[in-house]
Write a protein that holds these residues in place. Structure first.
Motif, PDB file in Angstrom:
ATOM      1  N   UNK A   1       0.844  -1.198   0.000  1.00  0.00           N
ATOM      2  CA  UNK A   1       0.000   0.000   0.000  1.00  0.00           C
ATOM      3  C   UNK A   1       0.876   1.245   0.000  1.00  0.00           C
ATOM      4  N   UNK A   2       0.551   2.177  -0.880  1.00  0.00           N
ATOM      5  CA  UNK A   2       1.381   3.369  -1.059  1.00  0.00           C
ATOM      6  C   UNK A   2       0.898   4.514  -0.179  1.00  0.00           C
ATOM      7  N   UNK A   3       1.866   5.200   0.403  1.00  0.00           N
ATOM      8  CA  UNK A   3       1.640   6.404   1.197  1.00  0.00           C
ATOM      9  C   UNK A   3       2.316   7.549   0.456  1.00  0.00           C
ATOM     10  N   UNK A   4       1.605   8.662   0.224  1.00  0.00           N
ATOM     11  CA  UNK A   4       2.228   9.746  -0.537  1.00  0.00           C
ATOM     12  C   UNK A   4       1.657  11.107  -0.135  1.00  0.00           C
TER      13      UNK A   4
ATOM     14  N   UNK B   1       6.553  13.261  -0.845  1.00  0.00           N
ATOM     15  CA  UNK B   1       6.861  12.034  -0.108  1.00  0.00           C
ATOM     16  C   UNK B   1       6.123  10.864  -0.740  1.00  0.00           C
ATOM     17  N   UNK B   2       6.779   9.710  -0.803  1.00  0.00           N
ATOM     18  CA  UNK B   2       6.166   8.514  -1.381  1.00  0.00           C
ATOM     19  C   UNK B   2       6.896   7.286  -0.850  1.00  0.00           C
ATOM     20  N   UNK B   3       6.143   6.316  -0.356  1.00  0.00           N
ATOM     21  CA  UNK B   3       6.729   5.072   0.153  1.00  0.00           C
ATOM     22  C   UNK B   3       5.640   4.018   0.216  1.00  0.00           C
ATOM     23  N   UNK B   4       6.044   2.778   0.460  1.00  0.00           N
ATOM     24  CA  UNK B   4       5.110   1.687   0.695  1.00  0.00           C
ATOM     25  C   UNK B   4       5.183   1.285   2.160  1.00  0.00           C
ATOM     26  N   UNK B   5       4.058   0.828   2.675  1.00  0.00           N
ATOM     27  CA  UNK B   5       3.992   0.510   4.102  1.00  0.00           C
ATOM     28  C   UNK B   5       4.980  -0.577   4.497  1.00  0.00           C
ATOM     29  N   UNK B   6       5.337  -1.430   3.563  1.00  0.00           N
ATOM     30  CA  UNK B   6       6.305  -2.476   3.865  1.00  0.00           C
ATOM     31  C   UNK B   6       7.684  -1.941   4.211  1.00  0.00           C
ATOM     32  N   UNK B   7       7.918  -0.637   3.985  1.00  0.00           N
ATOM     33  CA  UNK B   7       9.202  -0.031   4.334  1.00  0.00           C
ATOM     34  C   UNK B   7       9.281   0.363   5.801  1.00  0.00           C
TER      35      UNK B   7
ATOM     36  N   UNK C   1      -3.416   7.544   1.430  1.00  0.00           N
ATOM     37  CA  UNK C   1      -3.097   6.155   1.721  1.00  0.00           C
ATOM     38  C   UNK C   1      -3.866   5.386   0.660  1.00  0.00           C
ATOM     39  N   UNK C   2      -3.157   4.959  -0.381  1.00  0.00           N
ATOM     40  CA  UNK C   2      -3.791   4.510  -1.623  1.00  0.00           C
ATOM     41  C   UNK C   2      -4.848   3.437  -1.374  1.00  0.00           C
TER      42      UNK C   2
END
Length: 228
Positions: A154-157, A166-172, A217-218
């Motif tokens: 799931x992408x957070x941006x 800002x852009x990342x995936x929750x797995x990070x 939160x995509x």
């Protein structure tokens, strides 16, 4: 019961697809939960020791309202985060049961007076004036979860004035949701109505008066606002 003064209103957030409101009891936040953000802040990460801080419940800004530029700073920074809304609580909650506390999710900004935070860090002082000021927690309408938490892809941006910041995936995340909640419940008794900000990825930067932001939160939640 009679009170000496009128009791304050209960802070609340809208619920997607409903006329109901979610009452906010407390706001917990985790720091340094994305390695690249910790790196850009010059901080070290301790995987086994999550770092927490709090904001007051009435710091919430709901319903896409304008966010007043705070006093005593020239460096207001954005930090986009997934926000958990708890529908149950407990003390010393086992990791394997912690996800069951989550009622819903949203997206929010942990607004920070960065210059005041830097001064506090340099002197070894608490971060309260940098993190826990008025209107420092804009949060979207909440999406109630009927099953699993948002997955690691799931992408957070966050975009500001149409430009991606800002852009990342929750797995990070260094600490995932069950471990965040289990660790929090060892320090505080969690209760329904608590919000938990789960950390921000790299790309934090300044906001100016008049800036418009869009956080997502995509597939789950979106937040729009303006710095007034």
């Amino acid at each position: 019961m009679d009170y000496a003064i009128a009791p304050p209103a209960v802070p609340s957030l809208p619920v997607q697809g409903s006329a109901l409101r979610f009452p906010v009891r407390r706001i917990f936040c985790i720091g340094r939960n994305y390695a690249e953000h910790a790196k850009e802040m010059g901080a070290t990460v301790e995987p086994g020791r999550p770092m927490f801080f709090c904001k007051p419940a009435d710091a919430v800004v709901a319903d896409d309202a304008d966010v007043p530029y705070p006093s005593a700073t020239n460096e207001l920074h954005h930090e986009v985060e997934m926000v958990l809304a708890l529908g149950a609580g407990g003390r010393d909650v086992p990791v394997e049961h912690a996800a069951s506390l989550v009622w819903g999710v949203g997206v929010g900004l942990d607004l920070t007076r960065r210059d005041l935070q830097a001064q506090a860090k340099a002197k070894g002082h608490p971060w309260d004036v940098a993190k826990a000021f008025d209107h420092s927690a804009p949060v979207s309408a909440l999406r109630r979860l009927d099953g699993a938490l948002p997955g690691p892809d799931t992408e957070l941006r966050l975009s500001v004035n149409g430009a991606l910041r800002q852009q990342a995936r929750l797995g990070e995340m260094i600490h995932d949701v069950p471990h965040i909640l289990a660790a929090l419940s060892a320090l505080f008794e969690l209760k329904p109505g608590d919000l938990v900000f789960t950390g921000t990825p790299a790309g934090v930067a300044a906001l100016s008066r008049g800036d418009r932001f869009h956080a997502a939160l995509a597939g789950y939640a979106e937040l729009d606002g303006r710095i007034a």
